[in-house]
Write a protein that holds these residues in place. Structure first.
Motif, mmCIF file in Angstrom:
data_model
loop_
_atom_site.group_PDB
_atom_site.id
_atom_site.type_symbol
_atom_site.label_atom_id
_atom_site.label_comp_id
_atom_site.label_asym_id
_atom_site.label_seq_id
_atom_site.Cartn_x
_atom_site.Cartn_y
_atom_site.Cartn_z
ATOM 1 N N ALA A 133 0.821 -1.214 0.000
ATOM 2 C CA ALA A 133 0.000 0.000 0.000
ATOM 3 C C ALA A 133 0.852 1.260 0.000
ATOM 4 O O ALA A 133 0.517 2.249 -0.659
ATOM 5 C CB ALA A 133 -0.932 0.001 1.215
ATOM 6 N N TYR A 138 -3.185 3.103 -2.075
ATOM 7 C CA TYR A 138 -4.344 2.374 -1.546
ATOM 8 C C TYR A 138 -5.230 1.825 -2.668
ATOM 9 O O TYR A 138 -5.744 0.714 -2.584
ATOM 10 C CB TYR A 138 -5.175 3.300 -0.657
ATOM 11 N N LEU A 182 -6.992 -1.554 5.060
ATOM 12 C CA LEU A 182 -6.835 -0.486 4.072
ATOM 13 C C LEU A 182 -8.010 0.492 4.052
ATOM 14 O O LEU A 182 -7.792 1.712 4.020
ATOM 15 C CB LEU A 182 -6.601 -1.102 2.691
#
Length: 524
Positions: A133, A138, A182
């Motif tokens: 990430a 993201y 996330l």
């Protein structure tokens, strides 16, 4: 002669050089002073921004945060299938063994194995997320995880044996681990302070919605006896990834991610896509980016070349402790009884239909609890709401344990056990459940967010594995057969969690990330 003739030129050069350095220092000091002014103004604006104003100015950010969080609905749906299938006769007939009483059941060892298989995969996914990430962003990480989900669903759908099913759950746990963290990080970074708690708590609502859908699907198939009674729930998992991939492909990246990579223009463009631009009080993009840069540099001084080891250094150690213990509390405070509620209700003496109905009621009540949590967090702090919830959970767990002592085979007692678990669910979903996400996302520093949150949720999954080993043995009649008396055990751990939170959990409501950085540096 030549020496004396060159002196004025040298002196002039030195004087000019010193004057240039002084000017540079003054410019740097002026820029820093401007940054400090900006951060003070930003703190004042964010802390005084009303929720209606925040919804109006950040409506796009809210929408994109909700889109990413929808993946958690899929995870909640998938994970509850594992627990609920233990009480689903067609599934136990396929993967379980014939018992002396003529029924089919999966052994406590295999129940633990399937529970923990998914948790092992989630641990792998969390570690992958911490690196991927931060490198790719993201949005790309989320899309990649959704593609993996599409592929891995084939394994449990076609699994001929429980061993193949175990492999499938481990692999599916990898993208689930990414979904676990996330969307929370994204929500905490794209929204203002006044909405940060609500949108991170929304993640918990997504979990409950997924679990409610899962319970409803299994309830509708309860009287079906063929292989499709358990294949259909697996197949329905394919309905989530494709529309999510299409939607997330258009999502803006987190502006904080751009800042951490030194791309201020990218951060400004992302912020432009996340906020309303035609309002009289529209967000000042240049000022907002300047504040992000300032906050990032403030943390960069303490965490240069940030790695997971920095989570345990200086003031970051306290932040890591809070994040990890908050995640641990959410798993050891009795929630395992909710996750295994259908099987738990059956072992407490209910027939399968009532057990599934009560499980659906539990998750419906959970949705009401989360809505109640949003109202509470608007007026009160995270700390008081969290601590009060733990204390009430302790009371209900002890009550559940007492029902296990009083005439365990009595149906009225089993309904009392169910009622107490519903009350426990209401309290948990209005306090500890949603606040867990808010606290972890707020306590982690911006530069160490990926590392700290990955570490916290990995600790969560480690304790989830321990729970996954213990709980089937506590409830399974072929093992310890504690049934409702397991409430005493979880009640004791809930009390310990309450003691920790009372002495160690600080308040974060209404504080910007820059303000939290300063407070932790001052060890407050």
């Amino acid at each position: 002669m030549s020496h004396s003739g060159s002196s004025p030129s040298a002196e002039t050069h030195v004087h000019s050089s010193c004057q240039h350095n002084n000017n540079s220092e003054q410019q740097e000091q002026s820029r820093m002073a401007f940054s400090e002014t900006q951060i003070k103004d930003a703190i004042h604006r964010e802390q005084n921004m009303s929720i209606p104003t925040a919804f109006r100015l950040y409506s796009k950010a809210i929408s994109w945060s909700i889109v990413l969080s929808t993946a958690v609905i899929m995870e909640g749906y998938d994970l509850l299938l594992i627990f609920s299938f233990f009480a689903f006769e067609p599934w136990t007939r396929k993967y379980g063994k014939l018992q002396p009483d003529g029924t089919y059941a999966l052994s406590a060892a295999w129940q633990s194995g399937l529970n923990n298989g998914a948790s092992v995969g989630e641990i792998i996914g969390l570690f992958i997320n911490g690196f991927v990430a931060e490198r790719f962003g993201y949005r790309k990480t989320m899309i990649g995880a959704l593609f993996l989900t599409i592929v891995f669903i084939f394994i449990p759908f076609f699994a001929p044996t429980v061993e193949i099913l175990q492999v499938g759950l481990i692999l599916m746990g990898i993208p689930w681990g990414i979904f676990q963290i996330l969307p929370v990080s994204y929500a905490s970074e794209v929204c203002p302070v006044s909405l940060r708690g609500h949108l991170t708590a929304y993640i918990n609502l997504c979990w409950v919605i997924g679990q409610l859908i899962s319970s409803g699907v299994l309830r509708s198939l309860l009287h079906r006896t063929d292989q499709w009674s358990y294949r259909i729930p697996y197949a329905l998992q394919w309905m989530w990834p494709v529309p999510l991939i299409v939607a997330i492909a258009f999502a803006p990246e987190s502006p904080w991610w751009h800042i951490r990579r030194g791309n201020n223009d990218g951060a400004k463009a992302a912020l432009h896509s996340l906020t309303a631009r035609h309002a009289n009080d529209a967000v000042d993009l240049d000022s907002a980016v300047e504040v992000m840069v300032y906050t990032n540099k403030l943390e960069e001084k303490a965490t240069r070349d940030a790695s997971i080891l920095d989570c345990f250094k200086c003031h970051n150690l306290r932040r890591t402790e809070i994040c990890c213990f908050t995640s641990i509390t959410s798993i050891i405070s009795g929630t395992t009884l909710m996750g295994n509620s259908t099987y738990f209700f059956e072992q407490a003496g209910m027939d399968p239909t009532n057990a599934f109905d009560l499980t659906m009621a539990q998750y419906a009540i959970g949705i009401v609890g989360i809505a109640f949590a949003w109202l509470i967090m608007t007026r009160y702090g995270r700390r008081s709401q969290y601590i009060s919830g733990l204390f009430l959970q302790f009371i209900f767990l002890i009550g559940i344990g007492i029902t296990g002592v009083i005439d365990p085979g009595n149906k009225n007692v089993s309904w009392a056990t169910g009622a107490l678990l519903l009350a426990f669910s209401l309290v948990y979903q209005s306090s500890v459940g949603p606040l867990c996400y808010s606290i972890i996302s707020e306590m982690s520093s911006v530069r160490l967010r990926a590392q700290t949150t990955s570490l916290a949720w990995n600790i969560y999954n480690i304790f989830k594995i321990i729970n996954g080993v213990l709980t089937p043995y506590m409830i399974n009649p072929t093992a310890w057969n504690w049934q409702a008396k397991a409430g005493f055990f979880w009640g004791g751990l809930c009390l310990l969690s309450f003691v920790w939170a009372f002495f160690r959990l600080p308040e974060t409501k209404g504080r910007t990330y820059a303000e939290l950085d300063i407070l932790f540096e001052r060890r407050r």
